[in-house]
Write a protein that holds these residues in place. Sequence first.
Motif, PDB file in Angstrom:
ATOM      1  N   PRO A 171      44.167  36.132  33.722  1.00  0.00           N
ATOM      2  CA  PRO A 171      45.242  36.053  34.731  1.00  0.00           C
ATOM      3  C   PRO A 171      46.030  34.745  34.660  1.00  0.00           C
ATOM      4  O   PRO A 171      45.454  33.671  34.527  1.00  0.00           O
ATOM      5  N   ARG A 172      47.335  34.878  34.747  1.00  0.00           N
ATOM      6  CA  ARG A 172      48.242  33.728  34.776  1.00  0.00           C
ATOM      7  C   ARG A 172      49.065  33.824  36.049  1.00  0.00           C
ATOM      8  O   ARG A 172      49.952  34.676  36.161  1.00  0.00           O
ATOM      9  N   ALA A 185      38.900  38.547  40.092  1.00  0.00           N
ATOM     10  CA  ALA A 185      40.074  39.278  40.559  1.00  0.00           C
ATOM     11  C   ALA A 185      40.311  40.550  39.753  1.00  0.00           C
ATOM     12  O   ALA A 185      40.997  41.467  40.216  1.00  0.00           O
ATOM     13  N   ARG A 186      39.746  40.609  38.538  1.00  0.00           N
ATOM     14  CA  ARG A 186      39.950  41.774  37.677  1.00  0.00           C
ATOM     15  C   ARG A 186      38.864  42.840  37.855  1.00  0.00           C
ATOM     16  O   ARG A 186      38.930  43.908  37.243  1.00  0.00           O
ATOM     17  N   LEU A 187      37.876  42.584  38.696  1.00  0.00           N
ATOM     18  CA  LEU A 187      36.792  43.544  38.884  1.00  0.00           C
ATOM     19  C   LEU A 187      37.279  44.772  39.638  1.00  0.00           C
ATOM     20  O   LEU A 187      38.049  44.675  40.592  1.00  0.00           O
ATOM     21  N   MET A 243      42.041  26.597  34.188  1.00  0.00           N
ATOM     22  CA  MET A 243      42.863  27.562  33.458  1.00  0.00           C
ATOM     23  C   MET A 243      43.647  28.427  34.439  1.00  0.00           C
ATOM     24  O   MET A 243      44.069  29.537  34.116  1.00  0.00           O
ATOM     25  N   GLY A 244      43.846  27.907  35.645  1.00  0.00           N
ATOM     26  CA  GLY A 244      44.635  28.628  36.622  1.00  0.00           C
ATOM     27  C   GLY A 244      43.868  29.747  37.287  1.00  0.00           C
ATOM     28  O   GLY A 244      42.639  29.783  37.268  1.00  0.00           O
ATOM     29  N   ALA A 245      44.614  30.701  37.905  1.00  0.00           N
ATOM     30  CA  ALA A 245      44.013  31.751  38.743  1.00  0.00           C
ATOM     31  C   ALA A 245      43.058  31.090  39.735  1.00  0.00           C
ATOM     32  O   ALA A 245      41.889  31.456  39.846  1.00  0.00           O
ATOM     33  N   LEU A 246      43.578  30.097  40.434  1.00  0.00           N
ATOM     34  CA  LEU A 246      42.754  29.230  41.259  1.00  0.00           C
ATOM     35  C   LEU A 246      42.160  29.965  42.458  1.00  0.00           C
ATOM     36  O   LEU A 246      42.724  30.922  42.974  1.00  0.00           O
ATOM     37  N   HIS A 259      32.596  47.656  40.666  1.00  0.00           N
ATOM     38  CA  HIS A 259      31.927  46.531  40.016  1.00  0.00           C
ATOM     39  C   HIS A 259      31.832  45.335  40.963  1.00  0.00           C
ATOM     40  O   HIS A 259      30.820  44.615  40.961  1.00  0.00           O
ATOM     41  N   ARG A 260      32.880  45.121  41.771  1.00  0.00           N
ATOM     42  CA  ARG A 260      32.825  44.007  42.734  1.00  0.00           C
ATOM     43  C   ARG A 260      31.709  44.231  43.756  1.00  0.00           C
ATOM     44  O   ARG A 260      31.034  43.285  44.163  1.00  0.00           O
TER      45      ARG A 260
END
Length: 283
Positions: free
Chosen positions: A72-73, A192-194, A30-33, A198-199
């Motif tokens: 993410p796209r 990537a959204r953390l 689904m991308g965001a590789l 949180h990360r």
Amino acid sequence: MKNFQNKTELSNYVSALKDHGNTIGFVPTMGALHKGHLSLVNKGLKENDFVVVSIFVNPTQFNNEEDLVKYPRTLEADLSLLKTVGDDRIIIYAPSNEDIYGSEIQSQAFNFDGLEHEMEGAFREGHFDGVGTIVKRLFEIVKPDRAYFGEKDFQQLQIIRKLVELHHLPVKIIGCPIHRAADGLAMSSRNARLSPAHRADAPFIYKTLISAKTKFGTKSAQNVTEWVNTQFKKQGLLELEYFIIADIATLKPVKRKSTKKSYRAFIAVYAGDIRLIDNIALN
């Protein structure tokens, strides 16, 4: 790399390759590789003459509309990352919703012998109908010899194996080890959204799984599950959605351990509004 957005053009190109005796590997994404995806692509390149990588955020497997919107796209970045592999045998398929579904975006209903009702299925209604729909359609378009899936989504991997079995699809499904960051966090496009906080705390998920595996050697599944729940109550930033120890064949929670069965621990955790999953083999 060849890049296609149209299923007919892709199918014709792949058919021509197969007519010349080439084998086709397939990595649906689904991308965001990230590096985890690249590990699947590299394994596919070792075992096949060409590898198709699909990049498509599938709307039918999201039970949460907000999650679909925020997913993410990053197509340009994805293509750049794939170019770093340095292999012209990679074929990209990045379709639109219309190319996949036509005018009606709708899931097919599937029966996966009950696998779809456990864990993720219990918390994400309709999710595996969406997964089954897109994977079956992609298999029909690409017609791969082998398809590669990461074990991070182990339940999905088992369901896809069941899909192939029940629908007699001529593709070999290959599960690949979870690719982790240096601190143990399972690689995911959602990472990537953390937030920074949180990360920083997210590696606690894998550390807990490692400890649970050790405890499972001498303690019952119920005892281990209670211990994990207690650890997350103390943790603070991360919210446990579920921790389940299951038989890998049926995905049903274990009630009494048997030396004749293989077990895996599965976990889903919220880091703010980001949902993270992971799992580990126990025996």
